[in-house]
Write a protein that holds these residues in place. Structure first.
Motif, mmCIF file in Angstrom:
data_model
loop_
_atom_site.group_PDB
_atom_site.id
_atom_site.type_symbol
_atom_site.label_atom_id
_atom_site.label_comp_id
_atom_site.label_asym_id
_atom_site.label_seq_id
_atom_site.Cartn_x
_atom_site.Cartn_y
_atom_site.Cartn_z
ATOM 1 N N ASN A 203 -15.654 13.642 21.755
ATOM 2 C CA ASN A 203 -14.306 14.085 21.474
ATOM 3 C C ASN A 203 -14.015 14.824 22.819
ATOM 4 O OD1 ASN A 203 -14.189 12.718 19.037
ATOM 5 N ND2 ASN A 203 -15.070 14.597 17.994
ATOM 6 N N ILE B 96 -16.434 5.648 21.689
ATOM 7 C CA ILE B 96 -15.617 6.289 22.352
ATOM 8 C C ILE B 96 -15.088 7.416 21.165
ATOM 9 C CG2 ILE B 96 -13.514 6.862 23.571
ATOM 10 C CD1 ILE B 96 -14.417 4.353 25.341
ATOM 11 N N ASP C 71 -12.445 10.926 19.805
ATOM 12 C CA ASP C 71 -10.899 11.137 19.885
ATOM 13 C C ASP C 71 -10.545 11.917 21.182
ATOM 14 O OD1 ASP C 71 -11.046 9.583 17.314
ATOM 15 O OD2 ASP C 71 -10.981 11.873 16.085
ATOM 16 N N ASP C 72 -9.362 11.710 21.544
ATOM 17 C CA ASP C 72 -8.760 12.620 22.539
ATOM 18 C C ASP C 72 -9.529 12.680 23.912
ATOM 19 O OD1 ASP C 72 -6.606 13.777 20.955
ATOM 20 O OD2 ASP C 72 -8.165 14.488 19.770
ATOM 21 N N VAL C 73 -10.029 11.377 24.221
ATOM 22 C CA VAL C 73 -10.829 11.129 25.598
ATOM 23 C C VAL C 73 -9.798 10.573 26.523
ATOM 24 C CG1 VAL C 73 -12.332 9.815 26.728
ATOM 25 C CG2 VAL C 73 -12.815 10.590 24.418
ATOM 26 N N LEU D 66 -6.786 7.701 22.775
ATOM 27 C CA LEU D 66 -7.488 7.503 23.800
ATOM 28 C C LEU D 66 -6.360 7.305 24.816
ATOM 29 C CD1 LEU D 66 -9.794 6.903 25.794
ATOM 30 C CD2 LEU D 66 -9.790 4.332 25.030
ATOM 31 N N ASP E 185 -1.373 7.003 19.744
ATOM 32 C CA ASP E 185 -1.627 6.484 21.331
ATOM 33 C C ASP E 185 -0.384 6.621 22.357
ATOM 34 O OD1 ASP E 185 -4.062 5.540 20.657
ATOM 35 O OD2 ASP E 185 -3.266 3.280 20.091
ATOM 36 N N ILE F 45 -5.254 -0.780 25.360
ATOM 37 C CA ILE F 45 -5.652 -0.141 24.114
ATOM 38 C C ILE F 45 -5.301 -0.896 22.928
ATOM 39 C CG2 ILE F 45 -5.859 1.851 22.549
ATOM 40 C CD1 ILE F 45 -5.524 3.579 25.417
ATOM 41 N N ILE G 295 -13.495 2.343 19.586
ATOM 42 C CA ILE G 295 -12.552 3.692 20.175
ATOM 43 C C ILE G 295 -11.899 4.216 19.199
ATOM 44 C CG2 ILE G 295 -10.366 3.796 21.634
ATOM 45 C CD1 ILE G 295 -11.259 1.273 23.160
#
Length: 227
Positions: free
Chosen positions: A122, A94, A96-98, A78, A8, A35, A74
């Protein structure tokens, strides 16, 4: 758990050129705090401790300005940039890598039960002020433009803009939607005229048929009188 926390933090450095140090990121980035609070609240939520989960999420909302329902799922890395006004609903998923910018809503469209929030693939980027509303999927590697309102499924590798949101680019190729979506008044008028002409022709055929029948009947009556 610690691997997720580290990823993160790394997501912040990957997406925000203003990030200077780990100390700054850990202690000053509200998106990261939201998060982390969600990851804790989500654990309680999955165990059925709903009140505790909601208490954590509300405390996070108060301190960060970001509201994430503890039921939302999630993925990893993110990144919520700035974050103020972001809302993520209970059944939202949600990947990955958003990347999500401020003022984004991932919500529902009414009071329906069950899955009612979007599924984000993603590597999706959702720009400031966008609203993604309803139970559908936004495909991987898609970009949603600022202040767009997305109400239906988006295919992968798409760029979406407008209200309501429409795909303007897919797989790197621009899509010309004007000829497909906007009405052409000349073509519409021609179609209406063709329809009217067809109807008039049918009426004329009926009238001719009736006239011919009438003439035959008169001729038959006249012949009968002569006889």
């Amino acid at each position: 758990m610690f691997r997720k926390l580290k990823s993160d933090i790394q997501a912040v450095f990957d997406n925000d050129p203003a990030a200077r140090s780990w100390f700054e990121v850990i202690f000053t980035y509200s998106g990261l705090h939201a998060i982390w609070a969600h990851r804790l609240a989500h654990r309680f939520y999955r165990r059925g401790w709903f009140t505790m989960a909601r208490t954590i999420s509300q405390a996070s909302r108060f301190t960060t300005g970001i509201e994430i329902h503890p039921g939302a799922t999630i993925g990893e890395r993110l990144f919520i940039d700035h974050g103020m006004g972001v809302v993520i609903g209970e059944t939202c998923e949600i990947g990955d890598d958003v990347v999500i910018y401020q003022g984004v809503t991932l919500g529902g469209t009414g009071k329906e039960k069950g899955k009612r929030h979007p599924t984000i693939g993603n590597n999706v980027v959702i720009s400031s002020g966008s609203k993604v509303l309803g139970s559908f999927k936004v495909g991987d590697y898609s970009n949603i433009g600022a202040n767009s309102v997305v109400l239906k499924e988006i295919p992968p590798n798409s760029t979406v803009v407008g209200i309501p949101g429409r795909v303007v680019k897919q797989d790197g190729k621009r899509i010309d939607r004007l000829s497909q979506q906007l009405p052409d008044p000349i073509i519409d008028s021609m179609r209406e005229l063709q329809l009217e002409i067809y109807e008039l022709r049918e009426e004329l055929k009926k009238l001719k048929s009736l006239q011919e029948q009438d003439c035959l009947e008169k001729e038959t009556v006249a012949r009968g009188n002569k006889v």
